[in-house]
Motif scaffolding. Structure first.
Motif, PDB file in Angstrom:
ATOM      1  N   GLU A  23       0.561  -0.970   0.326  1.00  0.00           N
ATOM      2  CA  GLU A  23      -0.317  -0.043  -0.040  1.00  0.00           C
ATOM      3  C   GLU A  23       0.922   1.472  -0.074  1.00  0.00           C
ATOM      4  O   GLU A  23       0.451   2.134  -0.533  1.00  0.00           O
ATOM      5  CB  GLU A  23      -0.674  -0.075   1.243  1.00  0.00           C
ATOM      6  N   MET A  24       1.588   0.974   0.370  1.00  0.00           N
ATOM      7  CA  MET A  24       2.674   2.273   0.844  1.00  0.00           C
ATOM      8  C   MET A  24       4.935   1.345   1.156  1.00  0.00           C
ATOM      9  O   MET A  24       4.698   1.145   1.691  1.00  0.00           O
ATOM     10  CB  MET A  24       2.721   3.319   2.372  1.00  0.00           C
ATOM     11  N   THR A  48       7.009  -0.760   5.424  1.00  0.00           N
ATOM     12  CA  THR A  48       7.035  -0.535   5.971  1.00  0.00           C
ATOM     13  C   THR A  48       8.052  -1.581   7.188  1.00  0.00           C
ATOM     14  O   THR A  48       7.607  -1.129   8.584  1.00  0.00           O
ATOM     15  CB  THR A  48       5.276  -0.231   5.524  1.00  0.00           C
ATOM     16  N   ASP A  49       7.880  -2.106   6.955  1.00  0.00           N
ATOM     17  CA  ASP A  49       8.604  -3.801   7.887  1.00  0.00           C
ATOM     18  C   ASP A  49       9.841  -3.330   8.231  1.00  0.00           C
ATOM     19  O   ASP A  49      10.658  -3.648   8.633  1.00  0.00           O
ATOM     20  CB  ASP A  49       8.791  -5.305   7.427  1.00  0.00           C
ATOM     21  N   GLY A  50      10.477  -1.748   7.080  1.00  0.00           N
ATOM     22  CA  GLY A  50      11.745  -1.610   7.478  1.00  0.00           C
ATOM     23  C   GLY A  50      12.961  -2.385   7.083  1.00  0.00           C
ATOM     24  O   GLY A  50      14.106  -2.060   6.413  1.00  0.00           O
ATOM     25  N   VAL A  78       0.349   2.441  -5.283  1.00  0.00           N
ATOM     26  CA  VAL A  78       0.584   2.097  -3.869  1.00  0.00           C
ATOM     27  C   VAL A  78       1.557   3.879  -4.036  1.00  0.00           C
ATOM     28  O   VAL A  78       1.640   4.442  -4.306  1.00  0.00           O
ATOM     29  CB  VAL A  78       2.007   1.591  -4.788  1.00  0.00           C
ATOM     30  N   LEU A  79       1.243   4.164  -2.640  1.00  0.00           N
ATOM     31  CA  LEU A  79       1.714   5.721  -2.651  1.00  0.00           C
ATOM     32  C   LEU A  79       3.112   5.910  -1.550  1.00  0.00           C
ATOM     33  O   LEU A  79       3.633   4.490  -1.681  1.00  0.00           O
ATOM     34  CB  LEU A  79       1.074   5.892  -0.824  1.00  0.00           C
ATOM     35  N   VAL A 177       8.894   5.621   6.536  1.00  0.00           N
ATOM     36  CA  VAL A 177       7.736   5.055   6.270  1.00  0.00           C
ATOM     37  C   VAL A 177       7.377   3.590   7.714  1.00  0.00           C
ATOM     38  O   VAL A 177       8.474   3.531   7.779  1.00  0.00           O
ATOM     39  CB  VAL A 177       6.775   4.105   5.770  1.00  0.00           C
ATOM     40  N   PRO A 178       6.666   3.533   8.738  1.00  0.00           N
ATOM     41  CA  PRO A 178       5.432   4.922   8.368  1.00  0.00           C
ATOM     42  C   PRO A 178       5.169   5.919   9.119  1.00  0.00           C
ATOM     43  O   PRO A 178       4.098   6.199   9.289  1.00  0.00           O
ATOM     44  CB  PRO A 178       4.025   3.386   9.625  1.00  0.00           C
TER      45      PRO A 178
END
Length: 460
Positions: A23-24, A48-50, A78-79, A177-178
């Motif tokens: 999503e991002m 977002t999980d690094g 996708v952002l 992010v996030p």
């Protein structure tokens, strides 16, 4: 560190297929004077999980078209979270035909949030400062890296990537992010500022490539600065030291290099006093910084603009200080040019300030030429030739958008005749002069009529 280096199209397709399901993502790019001409050599994308993917564009440029990166960056699904994406966007567009879409820019978000809080001149911040305000993950200042870039001009073309390069590149996307995104989006929505934010993101991504957006942006900033000065004229009716100011907008407005005409128009005598006092203090701080940092001094265009303004201000003390500093400042830049480059150096390696000073050299005779180091002279003429050929191309492609001033025409003519001018420059100047004459654009060929809309003019 959790990262993966992507070096070929096949790897790239595999990773992009995975990223298209996110999503991002967070994005950043590195390169040499990154922009229209400065090559993009590394693209970083974080999840977002690094996890961070480092796409080695210097090794394989086909990853945008054939590897799917263009599809990903242009996806509406996708952002993409960037920090100050203007240079990245310009490089992506001009070098790879990529038009960024569905972008969240943390720099734009910060500026809009400050405006909603009442700031008239919100200041752009480095990513490390953005982290301090909107995140909990601390990020170290990267002054040392910028010093290294000044000396190792092709730093982001070094391969294989060093651990230092990898750590730097990963850090820039991992913090976005996030956490920073979530905090900023919550504040923007709470302020009902999403409409203006989306407009500013569009501006941030495209203003370097759109003259109308540049004009809009410049006018908005100038109007904010003038509004602050108007308020200051009402507020300050006695002499006050600039060092007592605490208001960030007031300090920012006085920190701009105003013309003498603007100073007289927008400042009362008390504000003028603060402005000139602050200008002198700023020059002294610059002098101290140059003395202390020595070869590590990080000179920039803003320094030079202020020095040039100071040289023409009416205050004798200020003018003398600016003149003295400017001499040493320019010599510092020229010494750096001689130490870093040679006459074969591609122009995209040159920093904006270096190009500015090289273009401003006036070589009217062999004697003038002998005053400068041969590397400086060679690069000056390379820039001159490049500028002439670009002007010729514009004239051929869109003649209606070009006018030729008398001064520029005289300059071009002089380049065709002077024996000390390199043959390639004389050739380019001759070609341009002939095209100008053929198009009826020469000053003596123009009719004495005024156009309601003046196209850009050629300048020396």
């Amino acid at each position: 560190m959790d990262y993966e280096i992507i070096e070929d199209v096949r790897q790239c397709r595999r990773v992009v297929e995975t990223l298209m399901k996110e999503e991002m993502i967070s994005c950043d790019a590195e390169g040499i004077n990154l922009g229209k001409d400065g090559p993009l050599t590394l693209l970083q994308i974080g999840t977002t999980d690094g996890h961070v993917y480092l796409f080695d564009i210097h090794k394989e440029k086909r990853m945008f078209q054939d590897g799917g990166l263009k599809q990903l960056l242009e996806s509406d699904q996708v952002l993409k979270v960037f920090h100050a994406c203007s240079s990245d966007s310009q490089a992506l567009q001009h070098q790879f035909g990529v038009s960024l879409k569905n972008v969240f820019d943390t720099q734009a978000a910060h500026l809009v949030i400050l405006e909603q809080q009442g700031r008239l001149i919100p200041q752009m911040l480095k990513l490390s400062k953005i982290c301090e305000i909107y995140g909990t993950t601390e990020m170290e200042e990267k002054t040392g890296m910028h010093i290294k870039w000044n000396k190792v001009f092709d730093y982001w073309e070094i391969r294989p990537l060093t651990e230092e390069m990898i750590e730097y590149a990963c850090a820039d996307v991992r913090v976005l992010v996030p956490e920073i995104y979530e905090n900023q989006i919550r504040m923007l929505k709470g302020m009902n500022a999403m409409v203006i934010f989306n407009e500013r993101v569009e501006e941030m991504a495209n203003y370097r490539m759109d003259s109308n957006l540049q004009k809009t942006r410049k006018e908005r900033i100038a109007n904010g600065q003038k509004a602050v000065l108007r308020n200051m004229c009402l507020k300050y009716q006695t002499y006050v030291s600039c060092e007592t100011l605490t208001d960030e907008d007031e300090k920012a407005s006085l920190g701009r290099a105003w013309t003498e005409e603007e100073i007289n128009l927008y400042m009362n005598p008390f504000v003028q006093h603060m402005y000139y006092e602050g200008f002198v203090n700023g020059l002294k701080e610059l002098q101290t910084e140059m003395d202390q940092d020595g070869d590590d001094f990080n000179a920039n265009v803003i320094h030079y603009i202020k020095l040039c303004k100071g040289k023409i201000y009416p205050q004798p003390r200020l003018k003398m200080l600016a003149n003295d500093l400017c001499t040493g400042f320019c010599q510092f830049i020229f010494n750096g040019i001689v130490n870093k480059y040679d006459k074969q150096t591609p122009l995209y390696y040159l920093r904006s300030l270096e190009k500015m000073l090289l273009k401003e050299i006036r070589i009217h005779s062999s004697k003038d030429k002998s005053r400068y180091h041969s590397v400086v002279v060679d690069l000056h003429f390379k820039l001159t030739e490049d500028s002439i050929r670009q002007f010729y191309q514009t004239l051929i492609e869109t003649p209606s958008k070009v006018i030729v001033t008398k001064g520029y025409y005289s300059f071009i003519y002089s380049q065709t005749k002077r024996s000390f001018v390199p043959a390639s420059v004389r050739e380019a100047a001759t070609q341009l002069k002939q095209a100008i004459d053929k198009a009826g654009k020469g000053p003596s060929q123009k009719k004495n009529s005024r156009s309601t809309r003046r196209p850009p003019s050629g300048q020396n």
